[in-house]
Design a protein around this motif. Structure first.
Motif: not given
Ligand code: ADP
Length: 432
Positions: A284-285, A305-320, A426-432
């Motif tokens: 999943i992107d 509302h004020e809605l903020g987004l902060d992303i510092s990790a990458g993709n994830l393995q799972g059901s999108r 999430f468990p580390v195993a879910r990281l690609p």
């Protein structure tokens, strides 16, 4: 038979012949003396073998059999037969002990408790499941009457009744509270087998199922009552002002939407119940998915509302599809339980090496006593607010289900009046 007799007879015949020859060539006395000496030697030899056999048998009777004696001739054959007999008996005993061990292991492996009772209903033996469930000790309680150890009145009554064979259900009052199903089954002459089964989980599941059906019926009844009430008026030909009609239609429409949301959430839950861990696993992107969800959130909030987004990790393995539904639920809850002008921060980052999705709001918050129960189906802190904002009470149950299917954990931190943070770790195993 022949071999037993042939050797000794042949030797006796040879001795008699030698004695006869000595008697004929020397003197009769010398012949008789030789014969007598020979016979004494033969007798002494047999006595010796008999003594060895008696000593071995004596030791065997005391349970310490040594090596079977060895010899030649008839005694040799007899000792060899004894040796074979002993070996067969040993093998038979080992097999029997193996079978008993396996039976014992099988009884120990059973999840059900088994108690062997004598005709007076005294304990003879029990497996470890019975020890756990009925608190019986196989050694300490041997010979104790079962009714002295299982003291529930219903069980005492059951022992007296004709209903034995049919199971009875007893609830142990002392902690840990559990529900047991007990059956007394006759076996052999007049012995009994007491089978105990821990049905605590089954009973709890049954209660959950009944509560669930009652909850669903209740949730559907409220909007249906509104719709039916209005339709009754229409069918009866009541006259309505146009403005009233529009208002009533709008009300009916709201209630129909509410039922639709409820049915949709119920179907989602049942689909999550049915299937094994996500079959549609994919990469999943996450940055793209979260950006889209936050955009949807902004549209939903209409700038309140004020809605903020902060992303510092990458993709994830799972059901999108499943994770989209879980994250969207958490964002929508933050919006619904935060008053206008509130702030909501969505983040996706690594925490101690683990990928974490987090939604933090500065909304109404949740009192500590509710936090444990939020993921139960239909559990709401404030039912009015939940319904008014289009809630079904199933959102967090769906989130929890989806996270479990991804081996992730839901963490909730909240302070009433200050705000809440919902985290999916999430468990580390879910990281690609
Ligand atoms: P609902 O449809 O009622 O929102 P959920 O299962 O999503 O059902 O949530 C269960 C309850 O948890 C809600 O009724 C609400 O009381 C509480 N809750 C969930 N999210 C929040 C939040 N961000 N802030 C405060 N309370 C929340």
């Amino acid at each position: 038979m022949m071999s037993v007799w042939a050797g000794p007879l042949l030797r006796l015949f040879a001795l008699a012949l030698i004695a006869l020859i000595v008697g004929s060539f020397h003197s009769a006395t010398a012949g008789w003396a030789l014969l007598a000496a020979g016979l004494v030697l033969v007798y002494a030899y047999h006595l010796l073998q008999l003594a060895r056999l008696t000593r071995w048998l004596d030791l065997a009777c005391r349970g310490k059999p040594g090596k079977v004696p060895e010899s030649t001739g008839g005694w040799g054959d007899a000792f060899a037969a004894l040796h074979r007999l002993r070996r067969d008996e040993q093998t038979g005993r080992e097999r029997l002990s193996d079978s008993l061990d396996r039976l014992g292991q099988a009884a120990e492996a059973l999840p059900d408790g088994i108690v062997l009772l004598d005709p007076q209903l005294r304990i003879e033996w029990c497996n470890s499941a019975a020890t756990r469930q009925l608190r019986i000790d196989a050694v300490r309680d041997r010979g104790v009457l079962i009714r002295h150890l299982v003291r529930e009145p219903a069980f005492a009554e059951y022992l007296q009744s004709e209903r034995q064979g049919e199971p009875i259900v007893i609830r142990s009052a002392s902690p840990p509270e559990r529900t047991l199903s007990l059956s007394l089954i006759p076996f052999a002459e007049s012995s009994r087998l007491l089978i105990s089964r821990d049905i605590t989980i089954l009973e709890r599941a049954d209660t959950v199922r009944r509560d669930f059906v009652a909850n669903v019926s209740h949730e559907l009844r409220t909007p249906l009552t509104v719709i039916v009430g209005f339709l009754e008026g229409l069918v009866a030909g009541d006259a309505f002002e146009k403005a009233d009609l529009i208002r009533q239609y709008a009300l009916m429409y709201d209630q129909a939407l509410r039922m639709e949301r409820l049915v949709k959430d119920l179907l989602t839950l049942s689909a999550l119940d049915d299937t094994q861990p996500p079959s549609n696993e994919e990469l999943i992107d996450m940055p793209a998915l979260l950006a889209a969800l936050v955009e949807e959130g902004r549209a939903l909030s209409s700038g309140m509302h004020e809605l903020g987004l902060d992303i510092s990790a990458g993709n994830l393995q799972g059901s999108r599809e499943e994770l989209r539904s879980a994250f969207s639920n958490l964002i929508s809850n933050a919006l619904r339980y935060t008053s206008a002008d509130g702030t909501i921060s969505v983040s996706w980052a690594l925490r101690d090496g683990l990928p974490v999705f987090e939604v933090a709001d500065n909304g109404i918050g949740i009192a500590p006593e509710h936090i444990q129960r939020l993921t139960e189906r239909f559990y709401r802190v404030d039912k009015g607010r939940s319904s008014a904002t289009g809630g079904t009470g199933l959102g967090l149950a769906i989130v929890k289900h989806i996270l479990i299917r991804h081996q992730a954990k839901l963490e909730i931190e909240s302070t009433p009046g200050k705000g809440s943070t919902f985290r999916a770790v999430f468990p580390v195993a879910r990281l690609p």
